[in-house]
Write a protein that holds these residues in place. Structure first.
Motif, PDB file in Angstrom:
ATOM      1  N   ASP A 122       0.964  -1.308   0.157  1.00  8.24           N
ATOM      2  CA  ASP A 122       0.235   0.002   0.115  1.00  8.24           C
ATOM      3  C   ASP A 122       0.907   1.275  -0.033  1.00  8.24           C
ATOM      4  O   ASP A 122       1.824   1.284   0.886  1.00  8.24           O
ATOM      5  N   VAL A 123       0.547   2.146  -0.791  1.00  8.63           N
ATOM      6  CA  VAL A 123       1.260   3.406  -0.876  1.00  8.63           C
ATOM      7  C   VAL A 123       0.864   4.208   0.216  1.00  8.63           C
ATOM      8  O   VAL A 123      -0.563   4.016   0.926  1.00  8.63           O
ATOM      9  N   ILE A 124       1.620   5.282   0.472  1.00  7.23           N
ATOM     10  CA  ILE A 124       1.228   6.242   1.706  1.00  7.23           C
ATOM     11  C   ILE A 124       1.243   7.465   1.259  1.00  7.23           C
ATOM     12  O   ILE A 124       2.425   8.072   0.683  1.00  7.23           O
ATOM     13  N   TYR A 125       0.037   8.076   1.314  1.00  7.49           N
ATOM     14  CA  TYR A 125      -0.192   9.453   0.604  1.00  7.49           C
ATOM     15  C   TYR A 125       0.310  10.581   1.634  1.00  7.49           C
ATOM     16  O   TYR A 125      -0.258  10.299   2.836  1.00  7.49           O
ATOM     17  N   ALA A 141      -1.166   5.948  12.776  1.00  6.26           N
ATOM     18  CA  ALA A 141      -0.367   7.027  12.036  1.00  6.26           C
ATOM     19  C   ALA A 141       0.929   6.723  12.292  1.00  6.26           C
ATOM     20  O   ALA A 141       1.776   7.066  11.444  1.00  6.26           O
ATOM     21  N   GLN A 142       1.604   6.544  13.371  1.00  6.49           N
ATOM     22  CA  GLN A 142       3.114   6.459  13.832  1.00  6.49           C
ATOM     23  C   GLN A 142       3.410   5.087  12.826  1.00  6.49           C
ATOM     24  O   GLN A 142       4.478   4.909  12.281  1.00  6.49           O
ATOM     25  N   LEU A 143       2.550   4.071  12.796  1.00  8.30           N
ATOM     26  CA  LEU A 143       2.962   2.734  11.963  1.00  8.30           C
ATOM     27  C   LEU A 143       3.175   3.126  10.631  1.00  8.30           C
ATOM     28  O   LEU A 143       4.171   2.793  10.109  1.00  8.30           O
ATOM     29  N   GLU A 144       2.461   3.978   9.983  1.00 14.32           N
ATOM     30  CA  GLU A 144       2.576   4.443   8.548  1.00 14.32           C
ATOM     31  C   GLU A 144       3.548   5.366   8.478  1.00 14.32           C
ATOM     32  O   GLU A 144       4.181   5.160   7.458  1.00 14.32           O
ATOM     33  N   PHE A 145       3.968   6.022   9.415  1.00 11.88           N
ATOM     34  CA  PHE A 145       5.074   6.810   9.391  1.00 11.88           C
ATOM     35  C   PHE A 145       6.630   5.938   9.424  1.00 11.88           C
ATOM     36  O   PHE A 145       7.246   5.948   8.656  1.00 11.88           O
ATOM     37  N   ALA A 146       6.381   4.955  10.295  1.00 10.26           N
ATOM     38  CA  ALA A 146       7.618   4.127  10.328  1.00 10.26           C
ATOM     39  C   ALA A 146       7.596   3.256   8.778  1.00 10.26           C
ATOM     40  O   ALA A 146       8.900   3.017   8.435  1.00 10.26           O
ATOM     41  N   ARG A 147       6.555   2.809   8.338  1.00 11.62           N
ATOM     42  CA  ARG A 147       6.865   2.274   6.867  1.00 11.62           C
ATOM     43  C   ARG A 147       7.440   3.244   5.992  1.00 11.62           C
ATOM     44  O   ARG A 147       8.192   2.678   5.126  1.00 11.62           O
ATOM     45  N   ALA A 148       7.004   4.436   6.077  1.00 14.51           N
ATOM     46  CA  ALA A 148       7.356   5.592   5.184  1.00 14.51           C
ATOM     47  C   ALA A 148       9.088   5.630   5.570  1.00 14.51           C
ATOM     48  O   ALA A 148       9.842   5.681   4.480  1.00 14.51           O
ATOM     49  N   TRP A 149       9.583   5.761   6.841  1.00 12.40           N
ATOM     50  CA  TRP A 149      10.675   5.727   6.965  1.00 12.40           C
ATOM     51  C   TRP A 149      11.625   4.656   6.646  1.00 12.40           C
ATOM     52  O   TRP A 149      12.526   4.896   6.063  1.00 12.40           O
ATOM     53  N   ALA A 150      10.855   3.336   6.525  1.00 10.16           N
ATOM     54  CA  ALA A 150      11.713   2.279   6.126  1.00 10.16           C
ATOM     55  C   ALA A 150      11.909   2.034   4.606  1.00 10.16           C
ATOM     56  O   ALA A 150      13.000   1.786   3.806  1.00 10.16           O
ATOM     57  N   ASP A 151      10.911   2.501   3.943  1.00 14.12           N
ATOM     58  CA  ASP A 151      10.988   2.709   2.717  1.00 14.12           C
ATOM     59  C   ASP A 151      10.146   3.779   1.847  1.00 14.12           C
ATOM     60  O   ASP A 151       8.991   3.859   1.507  1.00 14.12           O
ATOM     61  N   PRO A 152      10.980   4.897   1.754  1.00 14.92           N
ATOM     62  CA  PRO A 152      10.536   6.027   1.130  1.00 14.92           C
ATOM     63  C   PRO A 152       9.670   6.021  -0.166  1.00 14.92           C
ATOM     64  O   PRO A 152       8.924   6.997  -0.428  1.00 14.92           O
ATOM     65  N   ASP A 153      10.179   5.199  -0.800  1.00 16.29           N
ATOM     66  CA  ASP A 153       9.389   4.970  -2.268  1.00 16.29           C
ATOM     67  C   ASP A 153       8.264   4.794  -2.137  1.00 16.29           C
ATOM     68  O   ASP A 153       7.231   4.691  -3.134  1.00 16.29           O
ATOM     69  N   LEU A 154       7.596   4.274  -1.066  1.00 20.30           N
ATOM     70  CA  LEU A 154       6.108   4.048  -0.741  1.00 20.30           C
ATOM     71  C   LEU A 154       5.256   5.412  -0.617  1.00 20.30           C
ATOM     72  O   LEU A 154       4.191   5.384  -1.069  1.00 20.30           O
ATOM     73  N   ILE A 155       5.811   6.492  -0.597  1.00 21.63           N
ATOM     74  CA  ILE A 155       5.144   7.735  -0.500  1.00 21.63           C
ATOM     75  C   ILE A 155       4.816   8.259  -1.828  1.00 21.63           C
ATOM     76  O   ILE A 155       5.575   8.556  -2.788  1.00 21.63           O
ATOM     77  N   VAL A 156       3.522   8.547  -1.804  1.00 19.83           N
ATOM     78  CA  VAL A 156       3.122   9.208  -3.151  1.00 19.83           C
ATOM     79  C   VAL A 156       2.628  10.713  -2.656  1.00 19.83           C
ATOM     80  O   VAL A 156       1.799  10.790  -1.420  1.00 19.83           O
ATOM     81  N   VAL A 157       2.853  11.741  -3.313  1.00 12.86           N
ATOM     82  CA  VAL A 157       2.531  13.139  -2.970  1.00 12.86           C
ATOM     83  C   VAL A 157       1.098  13.465  -3.525  1.00 12.86           C
ATOM     84  O   VAL A 157       1.152  13.453  -4.803  1.00 12.86           O
ATOM     85  N   LYS A 158       0.479  13.872  -2.717  1.00  6.90           N
ATOM     86  CA  LYS A 158      -0.747  14.296  -3.308  1.00  6.90           C
ATOM     87  C   LYS A 158      -1.629  15.472  -2.664  1.00  6.90           C
ATOM     88  O   LYS A 158      -1.590  15.491  -1.250  1.00  6.90           O
ATOM     89  N   ASP A 159      -1.662  16.431  -3.304  1.00 11.66           N
ATOM     90  CA  ASP A 159      -1.951  17.864  -2.613  1.00 11.66           C
ATOM     91  C   ASP A 159      -3.851  17.729  -2.712  1.00 11.66           C
ATOM     92  O   ASP A 159      -4.212  18.058  -3.419  1.00 11.66           O
ATOM     93  N   GLU A 160      -4.118  17.449  -1.345  1.00 11.35           N
ATOM     94  CA  GLU A 160      -5.500  17.188  -1.204  1.00 11.35           C
ATOM     95  C   GLU A 160      -5.997  18.595  -0.727  1.00 11.35           C
ATOM     96  O   GLU A 160      -5.328  19.268  -0.357  1.00 11.35           O
ATOM     97  N   PRO A 161      -7.449  18.833  -1.211  1.00  9.23           N
ATOM     98  CA  PRO A 161      -8.036  20.074  -1.047  1.00  9.23           C
ATOM     99  C   PRO A 161      -8.169  20.505   0.287  1.00  9.23           C
ATOM    100  O   PRO A 161      -8.214  19.498   1.140  1.00  9.23           O
TER     101      PRO A 161
END
Length: 201
Positions: free
Chosen positions: A74-77, A125-145
């Motif tokens: 799963d990607v992390i927005y 939210a902390q677990l999601e942040f930890a996943r992003a920390w371990a694998d930054p390629d999971l991050i997808v930047v999305k400018d939500e309104p």
């Protein structure tokens, strides 16, 4: 430090390429093509910024590289503001623990992880942040309104009309503040009844 358990050559190639892409170096040079001590081993980002070492103890690690390599992750927005703060934390802290406990005291990531959340939501939210920390390629930047909310006119006569816009921190402020849909959902239901959405950013 962040410690990655490496159990075979394929996993080593995967994490070495990823760390090399993030600017990590071995003794000031590019990552070595093979682990020094065979498999299994632990790649450790160490206590020095952007330095990689190998550890002989494969029982002590934070993440299995095999887990990072699983397909259909799963990607992390993140919003642009969250991603900018994340990148700054990555540059300033070598450990996940340091980033969470010392680096996130305000801003967009603080709102995402801590503000207006119960302990279960905060843990998630902390677990999601930890996943992003371990694998930054999971991050997808999305400018939500984001939207601003203004006190409904019928409440002007009973409430301070100077501070007429919704604020997460101070309830009402004199100038528009823009909030995500998630932040709006966290607002008390009674407050939602007295504000109208008036502007988008």
């Amino acid at each position: 430090m962040t410690r990655y358990l490496v159990q075979n050559k394929e996993e080593y190639d995967y994490i070495a390429k990823r760390l090399d892409k993030q600017g990590y170096k071995w003794q000031g040079y590019s990552l070595l093509p093979n682990p020094l001590n065979g498999f299994p081993t632990v790649i450790d980002t160490g206590v020095f910024k952007k330095r990689v070492i190998y550890d002989l103890d494969p029982s002590d690690y934070d993440f299995k590289v095999s887990d990072l390599m699983k397909p259909n992750k799963d990607v992390i927005y993140m919003t642009p503001a969250e991603k900018a703060e994340f990148d700054e934390l990555k540059n300033n802290y070598v450990t996940l623990l340091g980033a969470l406990h010392e680096g996130i005291w305000s801003g967009a990531l603080y709102t995402r992880i801590c503000r207006n959340k119960d302990y279960q939501e905060s843990n998630q939210a902390q677990l999601e942040f930890a996943r992003a920390w371990a694998d930054p390629d999971l991050i997808v930047v999305k400018d939500e309104p984001r939207f601003a909310y203004k006190l409904k006119p019928k409440f002007n006569c009973v409430l301070d009309v100077v501070n007429k816009y919704l604020s997460i921190d101070e309830i009402r402020v004199s100038k528009p503040e823009f909030h995500t849909a998630e932040e709006w959902q966290a607002i008390d239901n009674e407050l939602k009844q007295i504000f109208d959405r008036v502007a988008e950013k």
